[in-house]
Design an enzyme around this catalytic site. Structure first.
Site, short mmCIF file in Angstrom:
data_model
loop_
_atom_site.label_atom_id
_atom_site.label_comp_id
_atom_site.label_asym_id
_atom_site.label_seq_id
_atom_site.Cartn_x
_atom_site.Cartn_y
_atom_site.Cartn_z
N LYS A 166 0.32 -1.82 -0.45
CA LYS A 166 0.09 0.36 -0.16
C LYS A 166 0.61 1.32 -0.11
O LYS A 166 1.54 1.81 1.25
CB LYS A 166 -0.98 -0.04 1.36
N CYS A 214 13.11 10.75 6.04
CA CYS A 214 13.41 10.76 7.75
C CYS A 214 14.29 10.45 8.30
O CYS A 214 14.57 11.39 10.01
CB CYS A 214 12.47 9.87 7.96
N GLU A 254 9.74 17.04 12.82
CA GLU A 254 10.01 16.84 12.09
C GLU A 254 9.40 17.66 11.01
O GLU A 254 7.95 18.14 11.55
CB GLU A 254 9.70 15.64 11.62
#
Length: 503
Positions: A185, A294, A393
């Protein structure tokens, strides 16, 4: 020459299938803000079909087609996939550039890494055969024991939009090498190349049901996949918030998960460095992949002795970054992926300024680009540890800066985060680099660089950056279960109870 987006359906059981509810999601080119195509929108009904196809694929021919096939058989398919990706490298790179805004040269580099990932796990699949029945030394000579490594079963793989096909490869390649059946997905913001991976698997004759690709929204497709009782494991890369939800649903079924989540990684620059070399690594570490990575080393800690001069260098390097349509030659910074992400990045910058930080450079739309989700790389100084920009973040081209005066202070500041994915140190004193590397609370440490990533080396974090490891042999192990087999080999009876025949 303009490249068109192929029109695809969901890929279930080796065939293209229209979603049960017949819904589709528009594809927006982040460079032009125009709709350039659409992807199918899977829902729980499609998840049911894909899970059923995957389970049947593993059971087919009593598992001999895939699950129990030799690693060498699976390796043939993985190498064929790698070859097809290499053959279609140019096309796939262009599709990725217009789908998510990744600079074309960077996307092409990703395609090399995708092919390399499938080739690497083909090698490991072959080596897995030789590791079966590995003996275990036990202290009683009346027994012998060995270990089998077996596929965990049907796995749900949920991937992000920043490196679309590469993040798919990091999960799909080891899962297939292990003998699992996978349901992929991808993010609804960048699914185009994931659907092309399905087409490649169809072209090379991958057994039906072994890889299924469901595009769609997280709540409508990702959530029912993660919580499905017949999905044996979930591997997720994305935000910590979504990761927590997946863990909660998996916990209801005691389902194993691998989590590669957010980060707020530090890069520590000492005062003995070559300023230009260090400056390039500092901006590469944060602005690579349009700042949407990330592991971005988005907290720059620079020694106070060189701070002013080093920041001048950083600004000079930033002014030299070519910000453009990602298909243009030499582009080094394209748009962020979506309007939502664009607004989020700008909000982070404005909040930092409101909290008292100084925007030394950038953080606005480039003057020469009137359309597209472009953000000039931002350098933010006068940052305190209580500010949002220090703690959260951004997932965009934003670098916040703080100074330090000692090694101990640098380490304390570097570890001042709820995350623990990456960390970097730049210094000509290699003994100091080793000390700092050991002191960093992170799953990945870079010395005199930032962001290099190799398929052979483990990737993953600690703290709220997740757990489990991808890549390398560790990436294969996460899709395998370990079965102990112990055999009694003595001709003598066990003799614990009195035998009825001797009474």
């Amino acid at each position: 020459m303009a490249i068109s987006i192929p029109t695809r359906q969901l890929f279930i059981d080796g065939e293209w299938r229209e979603p049960v509810l017949k819904k589709r999601i528009p594809i927006i080119n982040p460079t032009t803000e125009e709709t350039i195509g659409s992807i199918p929108a899977a829902t729980a009904e499609d998840v049911e079909l894909a899970v059923d196809a995957a389970r049947k694929a593993l059971a087919r021919n009593k598992g001999k087609d895939w699950r129990s096939a030799s690693g060498a058989v699976r390796a043939k398919y993985l190498r064929a996939i790698a070859a097809k990706i290499t053959e279609r490298k140019s096309e796939l790179a262009k599709l990725e550039a217009i789908d998510c805004g990744k600079p074309l040269e960077e996307a092409a580099w990703d395609m090399d890494d995708v092919a390399g990932c499938f080739d690497y796990y083909a090698d490991l699949a072959e080596r897995l055969d030789a590791k079966q029945k590995a003996p275990v030394d036990v202290p009683m000579d009346t027994f012998k024991s060995y270990v089998l490594k077996e596929p965990i079963g049907v796995v749900g793989l949920i991937t992000p939009w920043n490196c679309p096909l590469l993040m798919c490869a990091w999960k799909v390649a080891p899962a297939l090498a292990a003998g699992c059946a996978a349901i992929l997905k991808p993010s609804e913001l960048a699914s185009v190349t994931s659907l092309e991976l399905a087409e490649i698997c169809k072209d090379v004759g991958l057994p039906s049901g072994i890889l299924n690709v469901l595009t769609g929204y997280g709540p409508e497709a990702g959530a029912p996949l993660a919580s499905h009782p017949h999905v044996d494991k979930v591997a997720f890369t994305g935000s910590s918030a979504t990761g927590s939800k997946i863990m909660a649903s998996a916990a209801q079924l005691v389902k194993p998960v691998t989590m590669e989540l957010g980060g707020k990684s530090p890069i520590v620059v000492f005062d003995d460095v070559d300023l230009d070399k260090a400056a390039e690594w500092a901006i590469f570490g944060c602005f690579w992949t349009n700042g949407q990575i990330c592991s971005a080393t988005s907290r720059l800690l620079v020694h106070e002795n060189i701070a002013d001069e080093f920041l001048d260098k950083i600004v000079q390097w930033c002014k030299n970054i070519k910000i453009s349509d990602p298909l243009e030659e030499g582009c080094r910074l394209g748009p962020v992926v979506s309007a939502g992400q664009y607004e989020k990045v700008l909000k982070f910058v404005s909040t930092a300024e409101q909290e008292g930080a100084k925007i030394l450079y950038g953080g606005v739309r480039p003057k020469h680009l009137k359309k597209g989700y472009f953000v000039e790389p931002a350098i933010i100084t006068n940052v305190t540890t209580s500010m949002q920009i220090w703690k959260e973040e951004v997932f965009g081209p934003v670098l916040c800066v703080k100074t330090f005066s000692s090694e101990d202070e640098a380490i304390e500041l570097a570890n001042d985060t709820i995350y623990g994915l990456g960390a970097a140190v730049i210094s000509n004193d290699l003994e100091r680099c080793d000390r700092v590397a050991k002191a960093f609370q992170a799953g990945i440490v870079w010395i005199n660089c930032s962001q290099p990533c190799f398929t052979q080396a483990p990737w993953g974090g600690i703290k709220r950056s997740g757990f489990g490891r991808e890549l390398g042999e560790w990436g294969l192990d996460t899709y395998l279960t370990v079965k102990q087999v112990t055999q009694y080999i003595s001709d003598e009876p066990w003799g614990w109870y009195k035998s009825p025949s001797k009474l």
